[in-house]
Design a protein around this motif. Structure first.
Motif, mmCIF file in Angstrom:
data_model
loop_
_atom_site.group_PDB
_atom_site.id
_atom_site.type_symbol
_atom_site.label_atom_id
_atom_site.label_comp_id
_atom_site.label_asym_id
_atom_site.label_seq_id
_atom_site.Cartn_x
_atom_site.Cartn_y
_atom_site.Cartn_z
ATOM 1 N N TYR A 175 -7.949 -0.762 -6.246
ATOM 2 C CA TYR A 175 -7.933 0.697 -6.177
ATOM 3 C C TYR A 175 -7.794 1.307 -7.580
ATOM 4 C CZ TYR A 175 -6.016 5.366 -5.158
ATOM 5 O OH TYR A 175 -5.771 6.711 -5.121
ATOM 6 N N LEU A 218 -10.264 3.479 -10.150
ATOM 7 C CA LEU A 218 -9.875 4.792 -10.676
ATOM 8 C C LEU A 218 -10.023 4.888 -12.188
ATOM 9 C CD1 LEU A 218 -9.055 5.683 -7.905
ATOM 10 C CD2 LEU A 218 -6.779 6.200 -8.740
ATOM 11 N N VAL A 231 -12.368 9.314 -5.466
ATOM 12 C CA VAL A 231 -10.963 8.912 -5.268
ATOM 13 C C VAL A 231 -10.639 8.857 -3.773
ATOM 14 C CG1 VAL A 231 -8.557 9.619 -5.619
ATOM 15 C CG2 VAL A 231 -10.185 9.758 -7.512
ATOM 16 N N LEU A 232 -11.100 9.838 -3.028
ATOM 17 C CA LEU A 232 -10.839 9.848 -1.573
ATOM 18 C C LEU A 232 -11.462 8.631 -0.899
ATOM 19 C CD1 LEU A 232 -11.240 13.623 -0.613
ATOM 20 C CD2 LEU A 232 -9.136 12.257 -0.678
ATOM 21 N N ASP A 277 3.722 3.067 -7.479
ATOM 22 C CA ASP A 277 2.387 3.489 -7.037
ATOM 23 C C ASP A 277 1.562 2.351 -6.447
ATOM 24 O OD1 ASP A 277 2.989 6.022 -7.756
ATOM 25 O OD2 ASP A 277 1.245 6.339 -9.041
ATOM 26 N N PRO A 287 -4.183 -2.690 -3.927
ATOM 27 C CA PRO A 287 -3.896 -1.624 -4.902
ATOM 28 C C PRO A 287 -4.464 -1.930 -6.291
ATOM 29 C CG PRO A 287 -1.949 -2.090 -3.592
ATOM 30 C CD PRO A 287 -2.949 -3.153 -3.241
ATOM 31 N N LEU A 325 -8.373 1.697 0.510
ATOM 32 C CA LEU A 325 -7.028 1.154 0.279
ATOM 33 C C LEU A 325 -6.184 1.253 1.550
ATOM 34 C CD1 LEU A 325 -4.860 0.138 -1.787
ATOM 35 C CD2 LEU A 325 -4.340 2.529 -2.224
ATOM 36 N N VAL A 326 -6.148 2.434 2.154
ATOM 37 C CA VAL A 326 -5.276 2.603 3.335
ATOM 38 C C VAL A 326 -5.851 1.891 4.560
ATOM 39 C CG1 VAL A 326 -4.262 4.762 2.520
ATOM 40 C CG2 VAL A 326 -6.264 4.867 3.968
ATOM 41 N N ILE A 379 1.199 6.222 -1.813
ATOM 42 C CA ILE A 379 0.516 7.364 -2.426
ATOM 43 C C ILE A 379 1.265 8.599 -1.944
ATOM 44 C CG2 ILE A 379 -1.574 8.751 -2.538
ATOM 45 C CD1 ILE A 379 -3.208 6.242 -2.212
ATOM 46 N N ARG A 414 -9.432 5.645 -1.843
ATOM 47 C CA ARG A 414 -8.149 5.709 -1.150
ATOM 48 C C ARG A 414 -8.292 5.279 0.318
ATOM 49 N NH1 ARG A 414 -4.617 11.165 -1.602
ATOM 50 N NH2 ARG A 414 -4.797 10.584 -3.786
ATOM 51 N N LYS A 415 -9.417 5.680 0.926
ATOM 52 C CA LYS A 415 -9.660 5.297 2.319
ATOM 53 C C LYS A 415 -9.748 3.771 2.440
ATOM 54 C CE LYS A 415 -12.492 6.368 6.365
ATOM 55 N NZ LYS A 415 -12.251 5.037 6.869
ATOM 56 N N VAL A 475 1.818 12.138 -0.921
ATOM 57 C CA VAL A 475 0.898 13.220 -0.538
ATOM 58 C C VAL A 475 1.687 14.517 -0.499
ATOM 59 C CG1 VAL A 475 -0.639 14.086 1.260
ATOM 60 C CG2 VAL A 475 -0.517 11.635 0.801
#
Lengths: 336, 155
Positions: free
Chosen positions: B68, B72, B51-52, B121, B65, B58-59, B125, B55-56, B127
């Motif tokens: 992404y 998932l 997931v990390l 979403d 998204p 994605l950002v 995200i 996410r990286k 945090v």
């Protein structure tokens, strides 16, 4: 609030469990393993299609097949309905509950709110039995859970009207009438179920089905590292072998233990000792599949996924294919 | 498999296995999940890393998204296309950040239903600083609007 008097029991598999529960409720005493065996649901297919993100294997016939074969072989009448409008589907469910009729519905497992996060996956072939309603929530008998669970109307609608492969289209069914146990020709129907499995496992001339499928799986698994992102991904996919064999509603060893139970019960019911001998053999076969399950769990966790271990895995699976080919040919002779 | 070999003491994930009972009869036996008891920590380790990593991407603007969330929930382009009712080619385009802003809100809602996430979403995200907490979106009568609250995470 409405609820139906219904005995909830855990089952190994959703479809066989749902059928067994509904038939018992209607007055035909029958076990889950007999549903599984008589419906001829034992199967193997190795699937590498665009519908999946990674190759998969399945250890049973297509969802819905059990119901079709059981209806025919046990001579019962099922009421079956599909819907296009969710409002009508839920109204039908409410009406059935008001009439005291527990009924099965086909759903996408992903929307079942009671399923833990790590088990959530889109799969449209899940069957549950609706047994009541409290406010906005339905009371559901899901054989994978020890007790009755609740599901919101919204989740029920999402689950019953998910699109994609095997889309449920609001499908529901329940038995309208069943034969009494004494009116069923058990030998004929048990043999029909066995013959179907013998054919599916040994005679379908398609290289990814039956024992040929097991061999294909064995050979392909050594190439899985070429399809994965990294060692963690490979580990995840290898762990999935354990999940499919043991945890995803098979009763252990990819239905081998349940099939052994069926053969034993069938042997007693129709007084055929040869089936009892075969049930013992199938139980031993299940133990060997279980060894594969434990092996993959261990090598996945330890990331021991080198060529040596993958070859070891391949050989373990190939041995099962050879064994099952012989077994089903022998079983075929018994029911000829 | 003997009943004694099947016994796993793990109440939070029960399942039914078929076993050989002490009297030689075969039949169902309720027990705990061997895999969940012994391997779920490894599953979460792998999943969290995955997931990390997603996410990286994605950002960093490498994926949209849509891609992404596809990663998932591990859904294929073909299956997603069938569920949404569009072509595989369109799904492929929507995974590209350059095409993401051309997706209609109506289509985004369909994606959101399949990913089982609120519309919000697709654009953020949340945090939270403490482990074990997450931002939960409660649906409202307005299909485009959710209420966000910080709650304890249930796995």
């Amino acid at each position: 609030m409405s609820s139906v008097e219904f005995t909830h029991k855990m089952s190994a598999h959703c479809e066989s469990g749902t059928l067994a529960a509904l038939l018992n409720h209607k007055g035909l005493p029958i076990t889950e393993q007999m549903i599984f065996g008589i419906s001829g649901a034992f199967f193997f297919a190795y699937l590498d299609t665009k519908q999946f993100t990674f190759p998969q294997f399945v250890v049973r016939s297509q969802p819905g097949d059990m119901r079709v074969h059981i209806e025919k072989r046990l001579g019962m009448k099922l009421v079956k309905e599909k819907f296009t409008d969710p409002v009508n589907a839920l109204a039908n469910t409410d009406d059935l509950l008001n009439r005291g009729i527990p009924h099965a519905v086909q759903v996408d497992m992903f929307y079942m709110e009671y399923i833990p996060k790590y088990m959530k996956a889109h799969f449209n072939g899940h069957f549950i039995t609706v047994v009541g309603k409290e406010g906005n929530n339905y009371l559901v008998s899901d054989g994978y859970y020890p007790s009755i669970v609740t599901l919101s109307s919204e989740a029920m609608e999402m689950g019953r009207f998910a699109k994609g492969s095997l889309a449920p289209k609001g499908f529901t069914f329940y038995p309208e009438s069943v034969k009494s146990a004494s009116d069923i020709d058990w030998k004929k129907q048990i043999y029909a179920g066995i013959k179907q499995v013998v054919f599916n496992m040994t005679k379908i001339p398609i290289p990814f089905l039956g024992v040929k499928g097991i061999r294909k799986f064995a050979n392909e698994v050594t190439k899985w590292h070429l399809k994965t992102r990294d060692i963690d991904h490979l580990s995840h996919e290898i762990t999935t072998i354990h999940i499919i064999l043991e945890e995803r509603g098979t009763g252990g060893a990819g239905f081998r233990f349940m099939y052994a139970s069926f053969l034993q019960e069938a042997s007693k019911l129709i007084n055929n000792p040869a089936l009892s001998d075969m049930s013992k053999k199938m139980m031993e076969n299940g133990d060997n599949w279980r060894e594969i399950s434990l092996f993959v769990a261990r090598i996945s966790k330890n990331r021991e996924l080198d060529a040596g271990k993958m070859n070891e895995l391949k050989n373990m699976i190939l041995a099962r294919a050879d064994w099952e080919e012989t077994f089903f040919k022998e079983l075929g002779k018994i029911v000829k | 498999m003997k009943e004694t070999d099947a016994k796993v003491d793990y109440n939070s994930h029960q399942l039914l296995l078929y076993v050989e009972k002490n009297n030689g009869d075969y039949g169902p036996f309720q027990t705990g999940s061997y895999l969940t008891k012994n391997y779920v920590d490894d599953f979460w380790d792998k999943q969290n890393k995955f997931v990390l990593d997603a996410r990286k991407k994605l950002v960093d603007g490498q994926i949209s998204p849509i891609r992404y969330f596809m990663l998932l929930i591990d859904i294929s382009e073909a299956e997603l296309a069938t569920r949404i009712g569009i072509s595989v080619k369109e799904v492929r385009k929507h995974q590209d950040l350059a095409h993401f802003d051309r997706i209609s809100v109506a289509l985004l809602r369909k994606y959101a239903a399949i990913f089982d996430v609120p519309l919000a979403d697709f654009f953020q995200i949340p945090v939270v600083s403490d482990n074990g907490l997450l931002c939960k979106h409660e649906k409202t009568m307005n299909p485009f609007f959710t209420m966000a609250s910080i709650v304890e995470e249930k796995k």
